[in-house]
Design a protein around this motif. Structure first.
Motif, short mmCIF file in Angstrom:
data_model
loop_
_atom_site.label_atom_id
_atom_site.label_comp_id
_atom_site.label_asym_id
_atom_site.label_seq_id
_atom_site.Cartn_x
_atom_site.Cartn_y
_atom_site.Cartn_z
N VAL A 49 12.14 6.75 5.45
CA VAL A 49 12.41 5.41 4.91
C VAL A 49 11.20 5.02 4.07
CG1 VAL A 49 12.99 3.02 5.45
CG2 VAL A 49 13.76 4.86 6.97
N HIS A 50 11.33 5.14 2.76
CA HIS A 50 10.18 4.94 1.88
C HIS A 50 10.15 3.57 1.22
CE1 HIS A 50 8.93 9.11 2.29
NE2 HIS A 50 10.19 9.47 2.12
N ASP A 51 11.28 2.89 1.16
CA ASP A 51 11.32 1.58 0.52
C ASP A 51 10.92 0.51 1.53
OD1 ASP A 51 11.73 -0.51 -1.20
OD2 ASP A 51 13.91 -0.52 -0.99
N VAL A 52 9.63 0.51 1.86
CA VAL A 52 9.07 -0.38 2.86
C VAL A 52 8.00 -1.25 2.20
CG1 VAL A 52 7.77 -0.53 5.03
CG2 VAL A 52 9.51 1.25 4.73
N VAL A 53 8.02 -2.53 2.52
CA VAL A 53 7.00 -3.46 2.04
C VAL A 53 6.35 -4.12 3.25
CG1 VAL A 53 6.53 -5.56 0.74
CG2 VAL A 53 8.18 -3.91 -0.13
N VAL A 54 5.01 -4.18 3.26
CA VAL A 54 4.27 -4.87 4.31
C VAL A 54 3.64 -6.11 3.69
CG1 VAL A 54 2.42 -4.71 6.02
CG2 VAL A 54 3.75 -2.66 5.43
N LEU A 55 3.97 -7.27 4.25
CA LEU A 55 3.45 -8.54 3.74
C LEU A 55 2.28 -8.99 4.62
CD1 LEU A 55 6.86 -10.36 3.08
CD2 LEU A 55 5.51 -8.96 1.50
N LEU B 125 8.17 4.72 9.83
CA LEU B 125 9.31 4.63 8.91
C LEU B 125 9.16 5.66 7.79
CD1 LEU B 125 9.61 0.75 8.71
CD2 LEU B 125 11.46 2.29 9.43
N ARG B 126 7.95 5.78 7.26
CA ARG B 126 7.72 6.76 6.19
C ARG B 126 7.99 8.17 6.68
NH1 ARG B 126 3.66 9.83 3.69
NH2 ARG B 126 3.64 9.65 1.40
N GLU B 127 7.53 8.48 7.90
CA GLU B 127 7.75 9.81 8.44
C GLU B 127 9.23 10.08 8.69
OE1 GLU B 127 3.58 10.68 10.83
OE2 GLU B 127 5.25 9.76 11.91
N ALA B 128 10.02 9.01 8.92
CA ALA B 128 11.45 9.14 9.16
C ALA B 128 12.24 9.17 7.84
CB ALA B 128 11.95 8.01 10.04
N VAL C 119 0.47 4.50 3.43
CA VAL C 119 1.14 3.20 3.51
C VAL C 119 0.28 2.07 2.95
CG1 VAL C 119 2.52 3.93 5.50
CG2 VAL C 119 0.37 2.70 5.88
N LEU C 120 -0.93 2.38 2.51
CA LEU C 120 -1.79 1.33 1.98
C LEU C 120 -1.18 0.67 0.75
CD1 LEU C 120 -4.47 -0.12 2.43
CD2 LEU C 120 -5.58 1.62 1.00
N ASP C 121 -0.53 1.49 -0.09
CA ASP C 121 0.07 0.93 -1.30
C ASP C 121 1.36 0.17 -1.02
OD1 ASP C 121 1.65 3.08 -0.67
OD2 ASP C 121 1.69 3.93 -2.68
N LYS C 122 1.80 0.16 0.24
CA LYS C 122 2.99 -0.61 0.63
C LYS C 122 2.64 -2.06 0.96
CE LYS C 122 5.68 3.13 0.76
NZ LYS C 122 6.78 3.32 -0.22
N ILE C 123 1.33 -2.35 1.10
CA ILE C 123 0.91 -3.66 1.57
C ILE C 123 0.70 -4.61 0.40
CG2 ILE C 123 -0.77 -4.92 2.97
CD1 ILE C 123 -1.57 -2.28 4.26
N ARG C 124 1.27 -5.80 0.51
CA ARG C 124 1.03 -6.87 -0.45
C ARG C 124 0.10 -7.88 0.19
NH1 ARG C 124 7.03 -8.15 -3.11
NH2 ARG C 124 7.56 -5.97 -3.61
N PHE C 125 -1.17 -7.79 -0.16
CA PHE C 125 -2.17 -8.68 0.41
C PHE C 125 -2.06 -10.08 -0.22
CE2 PHE C 125 -4.28 -4.47 0.98
CZ PHE C 125 -4.34 -4.49 2.36
N GLY C 126 -2.57 -11.07 0.52
CA GLY C 126 -2.53 -12.44 0.02
C GLY C 126 -1.13 -13.00 -0.10
N THR C 127 -0.23 -12.49 0.72
CA THR C 127 1.18 -12.91 0.66
C THR C 127 1.62 -13.40 2.03
OG1 THR C 127 1.61 -11.27 -1.07
CG2 THR C 127 3.52 -12.18 0.08
#
Length: 485
Positions: free
Chosen positions: A26-32, A21-24, A92-100
């Motif tokens: 699409v930057h507003d991505v969140v990984v839960l 997605l980032r390469e395409a 994409v590491l900063d896209k991840i919300r850990f503990g969620t």
């Protein structure tokens, strides 16, 4: 403000999808991610001997080649390190919300948004991607008295590294893919190892070894060497699909190899007889190991084939004997057919996914579910394999999802929803094709629902799946344009 895409899970599927997605653009991505670190099954399964049974060069992303794998078959720590490397390198590491942890996702048709509830708060998404995988929720057997055991017990995917097994009496319940890797390791240090086998697996040769320094140098410096290695492995594994999904009788050739392997590694005829499966090869997962059978021949290892009747405070009882043990390890697999459980997913008209799937999980191409707009599954129903790398299947799904996301943007759509007749036709095709496969040869496996439907596996070649998912077909979807609100 709604996010463009929310991804649930940070294993190979979630990390790879976020990268694509980032390469395409699409930057507003969140990984839960419910855990404190990424990696999915390779984060969770840290048991002794954990490794992959797909060669390293194929069990990795095509866009991020790793030429310095230490072994032909990658060990768990190295796979996990590779995923962390990919997340960092591709930003994409900063896209991840850990503990969620996601508890519920509900589609708001008026707003054309997924309202996502988590253990840390609420958020909205235009597109929701489930990358939870099939092997993330441990399955513990319903054995009488299991909770009464006074010693230490745990599932193999929740390994208790604080428990020292040296000199202990250990019971290992199960003889699947995890167990055959665990047995050789703990047999080296346990005083006694009791292995409880319900049905014998097919175990064939695993041609594993460390890569030599010169091999790594060639892979790193010679143009095309890595691509050639990957292509060779892919072709070799893909050829096995002929026996799995087209001509099950061909599995007889592999069975001869199994019997040869068994005879070479197990000298005791009585023990060897206990290790011959009573079902057609391939019906359950075929396992790879060169160390499992020799470990069973050790004097401190006892293979027990009597059914377990109950667990007691001091051990495990069969109809004929009670075995006193200090530790019980359950290598009993996962709840593999409950794809998105325990999350509550609610689509259009308040329909719950569990209700939609009461007769077994269904999704067109294993990716889209009718009545659940802008929801995409990675590694969903009918996308598991018995013969090749799931990373190849995931990369096919990444491209399909990207095509759908791009269609939403390009055509100014609120949502797209696969038509029910399209999904029904795909499901009928899968179930019809499944009848000819070895997976429906009469055994009970983790590929099946309780009523005997195989809903996990793809009944064909992986290149056929890639072709089927090359691009989304607009005729397969109903849509709502943004101007319709």
């Amino acid at each position: 403000m709604a996010h463009s895409v929310v991804i649930i899970g940070s294993g190979f599927g979630g990390i790879g999808m976020a990268i694509r997605l980032r390469e395409a653009g699409v930057h507003d991505v969140v990984v839960l991610e419910k855990a404190g670190g990424l990696g999915g099954t390779w984060r969770d399964n840290t048991y002794p001997g954990a490794a992959c049974d797909v060669p390293s060069h194929l069990y990795s992303f095509s866009f991020e080649r790793k030429t310095d794998w230490t072994r032909r078959f990658p060990p768990q720590p190295e796979i996990l390190d590779y995923l962390w490397h990919c997340a960092r390198k591709y930003g994409v590491l900063d896209k991840i919300r850990f503990g969620t942890e996601v508890t519920e996702a509900r589609f708001d048709e008026d707003a054309a948004l997924w309202r996502v509830s988590t253990t840390t708060g609420e958020l909205d998404a235009r597109v929701l991607v489930s990358a939870c995988g099939q092997l993330n929720r441990p399955a513990l057997p319903p054995i009488e008295g299991r909770e009464s055991f006074a010693g230490t017990s745990f599932h193999s995917s929740r390994w208790d590294h604080g428990t020292d097994l040296r000199g202990k009496r250990v019971a290992l319940v199960g003889t699947g893919a995890s167990a055959i890797q665990i047995v050789p390791e703990i047999a080296k240090e346990a005083a006694e190892l009791r292995l409880f086998q319900r049905s014998a697996p097919y175990v064939i040769d695993k041609p594993d070894r460390p890569y030599r320094a010169w091999e790594k140098a060639v892979l790193r410096t010679v143009p095309g060497a890595y691509a050639l290695s990957r292509a060779r492995i892919y072709a070799m594994f893909e050829s096995r699909a002929l026996g799995f999904v087209k001509y099950p009788k061909l599995m007889g050739l592999m069975e001869k190899g199994f019997r040869k392997h068994l005879e070479e590694q197990v000298a005791d005829p009585a023990l060897r007889g206990q290790l011959v499966p009573g079902y057609r090869m391939g019906c359950k997962r075929i396992l790879l190991s060169d160390t499992y059978y020799p470990a069973l021949g050790r004097p401190n290892v006892d293979l027990i084939t009597d059914p377990i009747e109950r667990v007691t405070p001091s051990g495990i009882a069969t109809a004929r004997e009670h075995y006193d043990v200090d530790v019980i390890v359950y290598a009993t697999g996962f709840q593999s057919t409950d794809f998105l459980s325990p999350m509550k997913i609610v689509g259009r008209d308040g329909r719950e996914l569990n209700e939609a799937w009461r007769d077994g999980a269904q999704a067109h191409l294993g990716i889209t579910v009718s009545g659940f707009p802008n929801l995409f599954l990675l590694y969903g129903p009918y996308t598991n394999l018995g013969h090749n790398s799931i990373i190849y299947m995931l990369e096919s799904q990444f491209r399909y999802v990207l095509g759908c996301v791009e269609a939403l943007r390009r055509h100014g759509l609120d949502w797209i929803d696969v038509k029910p007749d399209v999904q029904d036709a795909f499901t009928r095709e899968m179930r019809e094709r499944m009848r000819a496969t070895v997976w429906e040869a009469g055994c009970q496996s983790w590929y099946m629902t309780e009523d005997g439907k195989v809903v996990n596996n793809w009944p064909g070649f992986t290149f056929a799946y890639r072709n089927a998912t090359r691009r989304p077909d607009p005729r397969h979807f109903t849509v709502r344009r943004a101007t319709a609100r």
